[in-house]
Design a protein around this motif. Structure first.
Motif, PDB file in Angstrom:
ATOM      1  N   GLY A 140       6.340  20.833  63.640  1.00  0.00           N
ATOM      2  CA  GLY A 140       5.799  22.181  63.644  1.00  0.00           C
ATOM      3  C   GLY A 140       5.181  22.542  62.308  1.00  0.00           C
ATOM      4  N   GLY A 141       5.016  23.823  62.088  1.00  0.00           N
ATOM      5  CA  GLY A 141       4.423  24.320  60.856  1.00  0.00           C
ATOM      6  C   GLY A 141       4.251  25.815  60.951  1.00  0.00           C
ATOM      7  N   LEU A 142       4.197  26.471  59.802  1.00  0.00           N
ATOM      8  CA  LEU A 142       4.126  27.925  59.753  1.00  0.00           C
ATOM      9  C   LEU A 142       2.807  28.362  59.133  1.00  0.00           C
ATOM     10  N   ALA A 143       2.124  29.292  59.818  1.00  0.00           N
ATOM     11  CA  ALA A 143       0.868  29.817  59.307  1.00  0.00           C
ATOM     12  C   ALA A 143       1.101  30.741  58.121  1.00  0.00           C
ATOM     13  N   GLN A 144       2.251  31.431  58.102  1.00  0.00           N
ATOM     14  CA  GLN A 144       2.576  32.383  57.039  1.00  0.00           C
ATOM     15  C   GLN A 144       3.356  31.667  55.940  1.00  0.00           C
ATOM     16  N   ASP A 145       2.686  30.828  55.194  1.00  0.00           N
ATOM     17  CA  ASP A 145       3.346  30.057  54.148  1.00  0.00           C
ATOM     18  C   ASP A 145       3.858  30.991  53.063  1.00  0.00           C
ATOM     19  N   GLY A 146       5.137  30.831  52.685  1.00  0.00           N
ATOM     20  CA  GLY A 146       5.717  31.666  51.644  1.00  0.00           C
ATOM     21  C   GLY A 146       6.349  32.944  52.146  1.00  0.00           C
ATOM     22  N   ALA A 147       6.192  33.249  53.433  1.00  0.00           N
ATOM     23  CA  ALA A 147       6.784  34.468  53.981  1.00  0.00           C
ATOM     24  C   ALA A 147       8.293  34.294  54.132  1.00  0.00           C
ATOM     25  N   ALA A 148       9.014  35.419  54.249  1.00  0.00           N
ATOM     26  CA  ALA A 148      10.464  35.364  54.459  1.00  0.00           C
ATOM     27  C   ALA A 148      10.756  34.672  55.787  1.00  0.00           C
ATOM     28  N   MET A 149      11.796  33.821  55.770  1.00  0.00           N
ATOM     29  CA  MET A 149      12.116  33.023  56.937  1.00  0.00           C
ATOM     30  C   MET A 149      13.437  33.454  57.569  1.00  0.00           C
ATOM     31  N   HIS A 150      13.483  33.330  58.892  1.00  0.00           N
ATOM     32  CA  HIS A 150      14.743  33.446  59.635  1.00  0.00           C
ATOM     33  C   HIS A 150      15.090  32.042  60.101  1.00  0.00           C
TER      34      HIS A 150
END
Length: 222
Positions: A140-150
């Motif tokens: 996978g991967g996250l578009a919001q790099d650096g955002a707070a994670m759950h």
């Protein structure tokens, strides 16, 4: 919220459309449509087509049986590494894209396979096989790099043992077939490689448990 502790053998199986096996859904992202992640256990009884999941990355671990060979459909072969062939070996976490279509061939009879699906750009995951390959496999991967994670953790026991928790001297007994879903993410405080202690040595080419850590963007504060 207390972690869910259950047995996948008690989960109602859903038959495949092609009749080649059944799937038990252990946990799914109910907050979004389409779901950002899903974890299931599939019993595959015969050779046949593997479903496409466009936009998703997959990680598969053969829990029992001799393994599965996936051969990309002719139109998708160029998109798949190793000349369009993927080997799902016992006790090994294998990541691959869900966009391509595959034909599956059982290596030595029926298998039971743990599957993780993560929506690219919306979720990311790390998978560790305790007692098998110790290296983490990412998907996978996250578009919001650096955002707070759950973060949430799922532990699926292929054999009996104890789930080690972050609190001092805390552990929970798990039977073979048990799984735990910790949506609070508290158990993520312990290294995934040490999250499960098998009661007996793991058989060669086997896996004692699979630890899946899933990350999604944290909800925005209201």
């Amino acid at each position: 919220m207390r972690p869910l502790h259950a047995s996948w053998l008690a989960v109602t199986p859903e038959p495949w459309k092609n009749g080649g096996g059944v799937t038990r859904t252990l946990s799914v992202d109910a907050a979004r449509q389409p779901p950002r992640w899903r974890v299931s256990v599939a019993d595959i009884d015969r050779d046949g087509p593997y479903s496409r999941f466009p936009g998703y990355d997959r990680v598969s671990v053969v829990l029992t049986g001799g393994g599965v060979e996936l051969v990309a459909d002719a139109a998708d072969g160029a998109e798949v590494a190793d000349a369009g062939r993927i080997r799902l070996a016992p006790g090994v976490a294998t990541a691959f894209a869900g966009d391509a279509g595959f034909q599956s061939r059982l290596v030595h009879g029926p298998v039971r396979v743990l599957n993780l699906f993560v929506l690219r750009g919306a979720a990311a995951a790390s998978v560790v096989c305790v007692g098998g390959g110790q290296s983490a496999v990412e998907a996978g991967g996250l578009a919001q790099d650096g955002a707070a994670m759950h973060m949430l953790r799922l532990v699926v026991a292929a054999q009996a043992g104890r789930l080690n928790q972050a609190a001092a001297d805390a552990s929970v007994a798990l039977a073979a077939g048990d799984y735990v879903v910790d949506v609070s993410g508290v158990s993520c405080g312990i290294d995934a490689r040490h999250a499960f202690a098998p009661a007996q040595p793991t058989a060669r080419d086997g896996v004692a448990a699979v630890v899946l850590d899933v990350r999604v963007p944290a909800p925005a504060a209201v």
